[in-house]
Design a protein around this motif. Structure first.
Motif, PDB file in Angstrom:
ATOM      1  N   ASP A  81       0.864  -1.172   0.000  1.00  0.00           N
ATOM      2  CA  ASP A  81       0.000   0.000   0.000  1.00  0.00           C
ATOM      3  C   ASP A  81       0.907   1.230   0.000  1.00  0.00           C
ATOM      4  O   ASP A  81       1.281   1.745   1.061  1.00  0.00           O
ATOM      5  N   TYR A  83       1.889   5.025  -0.510  1.00  0.00           N
ATOM      6  CA  TYR A  83       1.276   6.349  -0.467  1.00  0.00           C
ATOM      7  C   TYR A  83       2.025   7.345  -1.341  1.00  0.00           C
ATOM      8  O   TYR A  83       1.441   8.310  -1.825  1.00  0.00           O
ATOM      9  N   ASN A  93       2.259   2.130   3.675  1.00  0.00           N
ATOM     10  CA  ASN A  93       1.360   1.878   4.796  1.00  0.00           C
ATOM     11  C   ASN A  93       1.454   0.386   5.136  1.00  0.00           C
ATOM     12  O   ASN A  93       0.915  -0.451   4.416  1.00  0.00           O
ATOM     13  N   GLU A 225      -4.294  10.137  20.691  1.00  0.00           N
ATOM     14  CA  GLU A 225      -3.251  10.387  19.686  1.00  0.00           C
ATOM     15  C   GLU A 225      -1.933  10.577  20.424  1.00  0.00           C
ATOM     16  O   GLU A 225      -1.868  11.315  21.409  1.00  0.00           O
ATOM     17  N   HIS A 267      -1.717   2.480  15.649  1.00  0.00           N
ATOM     18  CA  HIS A 267      -1.587   2.744  14.210  1.00  0.00           C
ATOM     19  C   HIS A 267      -0.760   4.007  13.983  1.00  0.00           C
ATOM     20  O   HIS A 267      -1.041   5.063  14.563  1.00  0.00           O
ATOM     21  N   LYS A 269      -0.314   6.886  12.159  1.00  0.00           N
ATOM     22  CA  LYS A 269      -1.264   7.578  11.279  1.00  0.00           C
ATOM     23  C   LYS A 269      -0.646   8.689  10.439  1.00  0.00           C
ATOM     24  O   LYS A 269      -0.928   8.822   9.253  1.00  0.00           O
ATOM     25  N   ASP A 285      -1.124  11.186   5.770  1.00  0.00           N
ATOM     26  CA  ASP A 285      -2.075  10.795   6.803  1.00  0.00           C
ATOM     27  C   ASP A 285      -2.780   9.526   6.333  1.00  0.00           C
ATOM     28  O   ASP A 285      -3.354   9.503   5.240  1.00  0.00           O
ATOM     29  N   SER A 286      -2.702   8.475   7.124  1.00  0.00           N
ATOM     30  CA  SER A 286      -3.304   7.199   6.721  1.00  0.00           C
ATOM     31  C   SER A 286      -4.528   6.893   7.576  1.00  0.00           C
ATOM     32  O   SER A 286      -4.549   7.149   8.781  1.00  0.00           O
ATOM     33  N   GLU A 287      -5.524   6.330   6.946  1.00  0.00           N
ATOM     34  CA  GLU A 287      -6.759   5.983   7.630  1.00  0.00           C
ATOM     35  C   GLU A 287      -6.527   4.804   8.565  1.00  0.00           C
ATOM     36  O   GLU A 287      -5.741   3.903   8.268  1.00  0.00           O
ATOM     37  N   GLU A 288      -7.220   4.802   9.696  1.00  0.00           N
ATOM     38  CA  GLU A 288      -7.127   3.674  10.616  1.00  0.00           C
ATOM     39  C   GLU A 288      -7.618   2.407   9.912  1.00  0.00           C
ATOM     40  O   GLU A 288      -8.586   2.451   9.151  1.00  0.00           O
ATOM     41  N   ASP A 290      -9.321  -1.432   9.342  1.00  0.00           N
ATOM     42  CA  ASP A 290     -10.660  -1.912   9.683  1.00  0.00           C
ATOM     43  C   ASP A 290     -10.756  -2.419  11.119  1.00  0.00           C
ATOM     44  O   ASP A 290     -11.716  -2.116  11.831  1.00  0.00           O
ATOM     45  N   LYS A 293     -11.115   0.485  13.508  1.00  0.00           N
ATOM     46  CA  LYS A 293     -12.439   1.115  13.442  1.00  0.00           C
ATOM     47  C   LYS A 293     -13.491   0.227  14.094  1.00  0.00           C
ATOM     48  O   LYS A 293     -14.385   0.711  14.806  1.00  0.00           O
TER      49      LYS A 293
END
Length: 303
Positions: A81, A83, A93, A225, A267, A269, A285-288, A290, A293
């Motif tokens: 992945d 970026y 990522n 954070e 994570h 982030k 900036d990477s999404e958390e 699954d 979440k």
């Protein structure tokens, strides 16, 4: 090992040992030089000194540089992945469960194996097992990592790391409700004297600073954070345990009763750095993932 020596001049008086060696070896980063000192490859007048030793005129500094082994790791076609990528750097990522580089227990399916299949122009500074790897995150921590594709980029990024210029923000879910919005943990980290497989806050450890900010509170959990000022092994995991809020799912530092997440809810982030060639500030900036979440959603439903 290749050995060298240098006599400190008047102009170099009071220069830190690690800075002196970096100036003498311009193709090496400060963090590499500090590694030589930590591994006792450096002496001053026949004595071992720390990286912050202030040199005196006529000091005889001797050091040995470990030979870089030829790269002998299998390239593996593992999806990445990515970026960002250019001729100097690559930002990836990393998924939870992937080891960053090969070791005795993990010879394949690591991030390095995947990187070697993706591109064959990684920096060789860290030798056979860690080509291109400037910094690491734990196997069961997901998130952003920067990879150097040449030695010049590696030196620049390692220098930024040592000077605390790289931005690294993590998100975590911890046990307990943190009662204040922000905080800082300033506590030295080293090997746990009672368990060599763990790190801990110890008097003779290396300086370690973590800043944290509460994102959402629950009666028994906090979504937080964490921003690293230093990058010690397991730093966030150790520091959050130290202040009484261990990370959910952490098999090493968490409580006995925690959620089974196959590792800690942590994570990486946000990652920011100055580009090694252009000096342009770059931030990602990477999404958390699954699982992260879903854990938050599960906690939301509990309350």
């Amino acid at each position: 090992m290749t050995s060298f020596h240098h006599i400190v001049t008047e102009e170099q008086t009071k220069t830190r040992l690690d800075k002196l060696l970096t100036e003498i070896n311009p193709d090496r980063s400060r963090s590499q030089v500090q590694g030589w000192i930590a591994k006792e490859h450096v002496t001053v007048n026949g004595n071992l000194e720390k990286a912050n030793y202030k040199c005196l005129p006529c000091d005889e500094v001797k050091w040995s540089i470990p030979e870089v082994e030829p790269l002998d790791i299998t390239a593996e076609n593992i999806p990445l992945d990515i970026y960002y990528e250019d001729l100097d750097v690559l930002v990836v990522n990393k998924p939870k469960g992937m080891v960053v580089h090969p070791s005795a227990g993990h010879q394949s399916e690591t991030l390095v194996n995947a990187l070697l299949h993706h591109c064959d122009d990684l920096s060789g500074i860290n030798g056979v097992e860690r080509p291109g790897i400037v910094h690491r995150i734990d196997k069961d921590t997901s998130g952003l990592l920067i990879v150097a594709k040449n030695d010049q980029a590696h030196n620049s990024l390692a220098e930024q790391l040592s000077e605390k210029k790289i931005k690294r923000k993590y998100v975590a879910i911890v046990h307990g409700e943190i009662p204040h919005e922000t905080g800082m943990v300033d506590a030295p980290i080293g090997r746990d004297p009672k368990d060599r497989q763990k790190m801990g806050v110890v008097d003779n450890g290396k300086p370690a600073v973590t800043h944290f900010r509460v994102l959402k509170s629950y009666p028994d959990y906090t979504y937080v954070e964490c921003q690293l000022e230093t990058g010690r092994t397991h730093q966030i995991r150790v520091h959050m345990k130290y202040i009484g809020y261990p990370i959910v799912g952490d098999p090493k530092y968490g409580p006995r009763k925690t959620m089974d997440l196959n590792g800690q809810a942590l994570h990486a982030k946000v990652l920011g750095f100055a580009h090694p060639s252009t000096n342009e500030w770059m931030e990602f900036d990477s999404e958390e993932p699954d699982y992260f979440k879903e854990t938050l959603a599960y906690i939301d439903k509990m309350y």
